[in-house]
Design an enzyme around this catalytic site. Structure first.
Site, PDB file in Angstrom:
ATOM      1  N   LYS A   1     -13.190 -27.178 -16.757  1.00 24.03           N
ATOM      2  CA  LYS A   1     -13.989 -26.149 -17.417  1.00 24.03           C
ATOM      3  C   LYS A   1     -14.515 -25.244 -16.314  1.00 24.03           C
ATOM      4  CE  LYS A   1     -17.500 -25.509 -20.958  1.00 24.03           C
ATOM      5  NZ  LYS A   1     -18.516 -24.697 -20.296  1.00 24.03           N
TER       6      LYS A   1
ATOM      7  N   ASP B   1       0.831  -1.210   0.000  1.00 21.74           N
ATOM      8  CA  ASP B   1       0.000   0.000   0.000  1.00 21.74           C
ATOM      9  C   ASP B   1       0.865   1.260   0.000  1.00 21.74           C
ATOM     10  OD1 ASP B   1      -2.151  -1.649   0.036  1.00 21.74           O
ATOM     11  OD2 ASP B   1      -2.571  -1.414   2.186  1.00 21.74           O
TER      12      ASP B   1
ATOM     13  N   SER C   1     -17.395 -21.550 -29.209  1.00 19.68           N
ATOM     14  CA  SER C   1     -17.934 -22.289 -28.080  1.00 19.68           C
ATOM     15  C   SER C   1     -17.334 -23.700 -28.110  1.00 19.68           C
ATOM     16  CB  SER C   1     -19.443 -22.293 -28.255  1.00 19.68           C
ATOM     17  OG  SER C   1     -20.041 -22.909 -27.200  1.00 19.68           O
TER      18      SER C   1
HETATM   19  S1  IVH Z   1     -11.599 -23.407 -24.592  1.00 18.64           S
HETATM   20  C1  IVH Z   1     -12.371 -22.724 -28.864  1.00 18.64           C
HETATM   21  N1  IVH Z   1     -11.037 -24.066 -22.123  1.00 18.64           N
HETATM   22  O1  IVH Z   1     -16.285 -22.562 -21.832  1.00 18.64           O
HETATM   23  C2  IVH Z   1     -12.175 -23.074 -27.446  1.00 18.64           C
HETATM   24  N2  IVH Z   1     -13.044 -22.891 -22.532  1.00 18.64           N
HETATM   25  O2  IVH Z   1     -18.191 -23.472 -23.922  1.00 18.64           O
HETATM   26  C3  IVH Z   1     -13.011 -22.285 -26.596  1.00 18.64           C
HETATM   27  N3  IVH Z   1     -14.330 -22.379 -20.518  1.00 18.64           N
HETATM   28  O3  IVH Z   1     -16.458 -19.648 -23.737  1.00 18.64           O
HETATM   29  C4  IVH Z   1     -12.764 -22.276 -25.195  1.00 18.64           C
HETATM   30  N4  IVH Z   1     -12.951 -23.304 -19.086  1.00 18.64           N
HETATM   31  O4  IVH Z   1     -15.892 -19.445 -21.282  1.00 18.64           O
HETATM   32  C5  IVH Z   1     -11.918 -23.474 -22.940  1.00 18.64           C
HETATM   33  N5  IVH Z   1     -10.396 -24.687 -19.980  1.00 18.64           N
HETATM   34  C6  IVH Z   1     -11.258 -24.085 -20.801  1.00 18.64           C
HETATM   35  C7  IVH Z   1     -12.428 -23.476 -20.328  1.00 18.64           C
HETATM   36  C8  IVH Z   1     -13.303 -22.886 -21.225  1.00 18.64           C
HETATM   37  C9  IVH Z   1     -14.079 -22.636 -19.229  1.00 18.64           C
HETATM   38  C10 IVH Z   1     -15.532 -21.701 -21.036  1.00 18.64           C
HETATM   39  C11 IVH Z   1     -15.225 -20.500 -21.875  1.00 18.64           C
HETATM   40  C12 IVH Z   1     -15.857 -20.774 -23.202  1.00 18.64           C
HETATM   41  C13 IVH Z   1     -16.857 -21.815 -22.877  1.00 18.64           C
HETATM   42  C14 IVH Z   1     -17.081 -22.681 -24.092  1.00 18.64           C
END
Ligand code: IVH
Length: 671
Positions: free
Chosen positions: A117, A39, A84
């Site tokens: 994920k 800080d 996606s």
């Molecule tokens: S890869 C083209 N890796 O899931 C690859 N996505 O359904 C796109 N997400 O929009 C994403 N963990 O918000 C990827 N380890 C991960 C992820 C991940 C969360 C989310 C992300 C994406 C969505 C796709």
């Protein structure tokens, strides 16, 4: 050259130091300086930039505290679309995916990177010449909202990439989340301020990231985990694994659960591992993602309009499920606390079969109005014990009745009592109740109680499970042959233990009272009771009025003591102990009499987290000095000791004019 002479150099140095500390704290979880020092450096940089506006820069850590609110978010097109993921809901879906890829590529086996994920919000960060220039939400995948000011407040997002090998232009993608510990603390703060808590970490993260006022975002504990790269002006490494390593070198946080796996079996084993680890993870996940490791394959396979063909999201089983409550059973714990437990029609929740769920206590049963026969939602979350979330009222059978706590302990038949301001109900048969046997015996033999050396948990467990010992009185009937043949009991240890048991027969009344393990009666109270009444018989005959006449004994302690001695089972055990020769001098010798302790007659309430003590340690210190600790603040409270994140108890103390001590004040008092 001194710092004052060279503001530009000093500012550059401060920026670098602050960003290094941010990185250590927010990416590595390994800080090397105290918050106060951080800080101080930040305050110095803020002052310097204010004095020398020409030194202000977009990538200065001073922007991490937020800036003036926007009127709306601008649109921001991504350099490359944010796609996606295709979903798999079963093992067969994963096998199909892998088979299709093997056929298309003509290979026998594929290496994947398996990743959690994360359940948050994805963001796209654009860096030019290593400097963060824009940050955008995913939006429709092509165009998102510009949240650059908000992103700058997230300390795990580097404002400047580390290292020399950064491309001229690169988009970094990841998920912004609020970690579980941070989420709980955030909600506690909100509750303490009278604000509505967030329903879950995802909502909290979404709400925080989409604030027009970045100063609000700055106060929310957001964390970015990165999982990939979008547009890049230069070639990237050959494998996704190397890309993740590169991102780490640039200063990002890559999830530590990411693993390289081989084939379907590797993917499925990974998913199973995460299902099991799920509750211990510090963030919410809603699936796992498998990505082909070889990025050349990415180019060969390409994408559909929606999702790449080289990646798959595998959903995790839901952690909530509906089932029926067969019965609500009062379960007696080791300390006598009775927990209502729902006996359930077996149901699979989050990959595990659940037949029981805790209902915590009677207030919870009534608040949720759970009844025997009800259809309910159950959840596995946070800890391993599943819980009943809610009743599905539309499916309630016609003839249900609200549940009641039984008046007698289901295990030993002693009275069940709710002591004053506690949420818990307790069995009063502490000395006798089989459910409390282990706990009661361990306490009875402990050093400050009857001090029977050599009688540890393992040994007590064996004696209890062989039914050689049911109550403390049975200890005095133990013979050499009872002990020989137990694990690790040789000639010598058997003789020592029998001697220790023998020696404990001659004790003092305060020790004996303490050893009985009466709820609310610690060593100090035991001493006060012994001194005041002079004999056990006098104490056992005392009514609540006589008990509250004892210094330091309030109505809660008095009720607990009276209830304890009112149980015939407890009286029987006490009689058996005396018959076995347990004895003490009456009246209490002067040396055992309570000296006037410095905190005698003072009542404390503890709230929040202290740095130097946990709750039990703080309580022990107060009691050792003659003070008393109670659960709730009233006009009879002398001090409220308020640690970090102190909540409503502190507010109540202020309202009632009770003295509030911070940790330093508390330390001064007990010193
Ligand atoms: S890869 C083209 N890796 O899931 C690859 N996505 O359904 C796109 N997400 O929009 C994403 N963990 O918000 C990827 N380890 C991960 C992820 C991940 C969360 C989310 C992300 C994406 C969505 C796709």
């Amino acid at each position: 050259m001194s710092a004052a002479d060279a503001p530009a150099e000093r500012a550059a140095r401060l920026r670098e130091q602050l960003e290094t500390h941010n990185y250590r704290y927010y990416v590595l979880d390994d800080p090397t300086i105290a918050d106060a020092e951080y800080d101080r450096l930040l305050a110095e940089l803020i002052a310097l930039e204010r004095e020398h506006p020409e030194l202000q820069r977009d990538d200065s850590p001073t922007h991490r505290v937020g800036s003036a609110p926007l009127s709306a978010f601008e649109e921001r097109a991504h350099g490359e679309p944010m796609l996606s993921l295709a979903n798999a809901f079963s093992e067969a879906d994963v096998s199909d995916f892998d088979r299709r890829l093997r056929e298309a590529l003509g290979v026998g086996e594929i290496d994947y990177m398996a990743e959690p994920k994360l359940d948050g919000l994805s963001v796209n960060l654009r860096y030019e010449s290593g400097q963060l220039v824009t940050a955008a939400t995913r939006g429709d995948g092509r165009v998102g909202e510009d949240i650059t000011a908000n992103a700058r407040t997230i300390r795990s997002i580097p404002l400047r990439l580390h290292g020399d090998n950064v491309p001229a232009v690169v988009e970094v993608r990841g998920e912004v989340v609020i970690r579980r510990g941070d989420f709980d603390a955030l909600n506690e703060r909100r509750l303490a301020r009278g604000e509505r808590p967030f329903a879950n970490p995802r909502n909290a993260a979404a709400g925080s990231l989409r604030q027009l006022d970045s100063r609000i975002t700055a106060r929310r504990p957001l964390t970015l985990f990165v999982f990939g790269i979008g547009e890049a002006s230069e070639a990237l490494p050959a494998t996704h694994e190397q890309v993740l390593e590169t991102l780490q070198h640039w200063g990002f946080r890559v999830n530590d659960q990411v693993r390289r796996v081989t084939g379907v079996s590797g993917c499925l084993a990974y998913q199973q591992r995460l299902i099991e680890a799920r509750e211990q993870l510090d963030y919410e996940i809603d699936g796992v993602v498998y990505k082909v490791n070889d990025r050349q394959v990415w180019r060969r396979l390409g994408a559909t309009a929606r999702a790449p063909r080289w990646a798959l999201a595998h959903k995790l089983p839901a952690r909530e499920a509906s089932t029926r409550v067969n019965a609500i059973l009062p379960s007696v714990g080791r300390t006598g606390v009775i927990t209502p437990v729902a006996d359930l029609e077996a149901v699979e929740v989050g990959g595990v079969t659940v037949t029981r769920a805790t209902l915590h206590n009677l207030d919870e049963v009534h608040r949720k109005d759970v009844r025997e026969g009800d259809a309910v939602m159950v959840r596995r979350a946070g800890d391993v014990i599943p819980e009943v979330v809610s009743v599905i009222e539309s499916r309630r059978p016609a003839d249900t009745r609200p549940w009641c706590m039984p008046a007698a302990c289901p295990v030993c038949g002693s009275d069940v009592v709710r002591i004053d301001d506690e949420a818990a109900h307790r069995c009063m048969g502490g000395l006798y109740c089989p459910a409390q046997r282990m706990g009661a015996l361990m306490h009875f033999v402990s050093r400050r109680a009857m001090d029977i050396d050599g009688l540890g948990e393992k040994l007590i467990e064996q004696l209890v499970s062989r039914e050689r010992v049911r109550t403390a009185a049975d200890l005095y009937a133990l013979t050499r042959s009872d002990l020989r043949g137990l694990d690790r009991m040789g000639e010598r240890s058997t003789a020592n233990l029998l001697n220790a048991i023998e020696a404990s027969r001659q004790t003092t009344l305060p020790r004996f009272l303490y050893a009985l393990g009466i709820d609310q009666v610690g060593e100090v109270t035991a001493r006060s009771l012994a001194t005041h009444f002079g004999s056990l018989d006098a104490l056992m005959a005392a009514d609540e009025e006589a008990l509250t006449a004892v210094p330091d004994v309030g109505p809660v302690v008095a009720e607990s003591v009276r209830r304890f001695f009112a149980q015939s089972h407890n009286r029987e055990v006490i009689a058996a102990l005396r018959e076995a020769g347990v004895d003490w001098p009456d009246p209490v010798p002067a040396a055992e009499a309570a000296p006037t302790l410095p905190l005698a007659g003072r009542t404390f309430v503890l709230t929040g987290t202290l740095e130097g003590f946990n709750r039990d340690q703080a309580r022990a210190r107060i009691e050792a000095l003659g003070g008393k600790v109670t659960a709730s603040v009233s006009t009879r409270t002398d001090y409220v000791v308020a640690g970090a994140e102190a909540g409503s108890k502190r507010d109540r103390a202020d309202k009632l004019g009770v003295t509030v001590l911070d940790e330093a004040g508390f330390n001064a008092l007990i010193d």
